[in-house]
Design an enzyme around this catalytic site. Sequence first.
Site, PDB file in Angstrom:
ATOM      1  N   SER A  34      -4.707   2.838 -10.623  1.00 44.68           N
ATOM      2  CA  SER A  34      -3.750   2.473  -9.350  1.00 44.68           C
ATOM      3  C   SER A  34      -2.989   3.692  -8.907  1.00 44.68           C
ATOM      4  O   SER A  34      -2.230   4.234  -9.637  1.00 44.68           O
ATOM      5  CB  SER A  34      -2.873   1.097  -9.730  1.00 44.68           C
ATOM      6  OG  SER A  34      -2.098   0.744  -8.666  1.00 44.68           O
ATOM      7  N   GLY A  37      -5.557   7.217  -5.315  1.00 53.15           N
ATOM      8  CA  GLY A  37      -5.842   7.552  -3.905  1.00 53.15           C
ATOM      9  C   GLY A  37      -7.071   6.843  -3.590  1.00 53.15           C
ATOM     10  O   GLY A  37      -7.732   7.197  -2.540  1.00 53.15           O
ATOM     11  N   SER A 106     -11.846  -0.682 -11.162  1.00 54.09           N
ATOM     12  CA  SER A 106     -13.123  -0.567 -11.972  1.00 54.09           C
ATOM     13  C   SER A 106     -12.913   0.090 -13.227  1.00 54.09           C
ATOM     14  O   SER A 106     -13.609   0.980 -13.525  1.00 54.09           O
ATOM     15  CB  SER A 106     -14.435  -0.475 -11.324  1.00 54.09           C
ATOM     16  OG  SER A 106     -14.182   0.736 -10.592  1.00 54.09           O
TER      17      SER A 106
HETATM   18  P1  ADP Z   1      -5.209   3.307  -5.053  1.00 51.38           P
HETATM   19  O1  ADP Z   1      -6.018   2.476  -4.020  1.00 51.38           O
HETATM   20  O2  ADP Z   1      -6.137   4.155  -6.118  1.00 51.38           O
HETATM   21  O3  ADP Z   1      -4.266   2.481  -5.864  1.00 51.38           O
HETATM   22  P2  ADP Z   1      -3.784   4.128  -2.875  1.00 51.38           P
HETATM   23  O4  ADP Z   1      -4.711   4.894  -2.032  1.00 51.38           O
HETATM   24  O5  ADP Z   1      -3.351   3.006  -2.693  1.00 51.38           O
HETATM   25  O6  ADP Z   1      -3.980   4.385  -4.508  1.00 51.38           O
HETATM   26  O7  ADP Z   1      -2.263   5.076  -3.097  1.00 51.38           O
HETATM   27  C1  ADP Z   1      -2.135   6.555  -3.234  1.00 51.38           C
HETATM   28  C2  ADP Z   1      -0.894   6.919  -2.783  1.00 51.38           C
HETATM   29  O8  ADP Z   1      -0.747   8.390  -2.874  1.00 51.38           O
HETATM   30  C3  ADP Z   1      -0.658   6.651  -1.400  1.00 51.38           C
HETATM   31  O9  ADP Z   1       0.627   6.282  -0.921  1.00 51.38           O
HETATM   32  C4  ADP Z   1      -1.047   7.974  -0.633  1.00 51.38           C
HETATM   33  O10 ADP Z   1      -0.116   8.170   0.550  1.00 51.38           O
HETATM   34  C5  ADP Z   1      -0.300   8.961  -1.852  1.00 51.38           C
HETATM   35  N1  ADP Z   1      -0.933  10.188  -1.917  1.00 51.38           N
HETATM   36  C6  ADP Z   1      -0.302  11.521  -1.647  1.00 51.38           C
HETATM   37  N2  ADP Z   1      -1.098  12.683  -1.731  1.00 51.38           N
HETATM   38  C7  ADP Z   1      -2.652  12.186  -1.687  1.00 51.38           C
HETATM   39  C8  ADP Z   1      -3.699  12.492  -1.786  1.00 51.38           C
HETATM   40  N3  ADP Z   1      -4.017  14.127  -1.707  1.00 51.38           N
HETATM   41  N4  ADP Z   1      -4.741  12.004  -1.672  1.00 51.38           N
HETATM   42  C9  ADP Z   1      -4.759  10.546  -1.627  1.00 51.38           C
HETATM   43  N5  ADP Z   1      -3.412   9.906  -1.679  1.00 51.38           N
HETATM   44  C10 ADP Z   1      -2.274  10.750  -1.717  1.00 51.38           C
END
Ligand code: ADP
Length: 199
Positions: A34, A37, A106
């Site tokens: 979680s 990203g 997953s």
């Molecule tokens: P997941 O779906 O794996 O739970 P999310 O995409 O919901 O993760 O959350 C990732 C968080 O990290 C978001 O708030 C996003 O803006 C932040 N973030 C910061 N840098 C990055 C990056 N390089 N790639 C992806 N997310 C990033």
Amino acid sequence: MAENIVWHDHKVTRAERASIKNQKPCLLWFTGLSGSGKSTIANALDVALYQRGYHTFLLDGDNVRHGLCRDLGFSDEDRVENIRRIGEISKLFADAGLIVLSAFISPFASDRRMVRNLFPEGEFIEVYLDTPLETCEARDPKGLYEKARQGEIRHFTGIDSPYEAPSHPEVRLDTSVMSVDACVESLITYMVFRELITR
Ligand code: ADP
């Protein structure tokens, strides 16, 4: 288990459906902790593919947990069933000719293997968001780690429930050192290299 179901022979094949759109069906399966990203990168790739004229569909917790899987919780058993359903739905969308992006923690290797086995060789692309737990926890976009640390959420992956890292993912991305754009770029490059897309 229904035993009297007769499968109809489809006259239009999945390849023919996909060829109308000049694309190859496939499933990009985003897995990771979680906050690693998955949603962010899957959504950004979805936009990039749309802009290139490809017909995609994104499955994530929001559109699955509230509908198809709303009867399921987060016990090991329910997680297995959750992934099984998502795998089957992903397969149906791919059979319809689409490029499918699925973003779910997953955590179990056996579940991901089960989904992989639903797809022809080369059409299941495991994308491992290999972002360190410390980074995910520091981001804590939904405040879930905080709750898990305080014991308000049980069976939280990475805290008191295991995450089995993929041993041979097709693509590995660490968003603690890669920007969103760089991740999308490497996924597009991979898809072109594998001839799943041409542009
Ligand atoms: P997941 O779906 O794996 O739970 P999310 O995409 O919901 O993760 O959350 C990732 C968080 O990290 C978001 O708030 C996003 O803006 C932040 N973030 C910061 N840098 C990055 C990056 N390089 N790639 C992806 N997310 C990033």
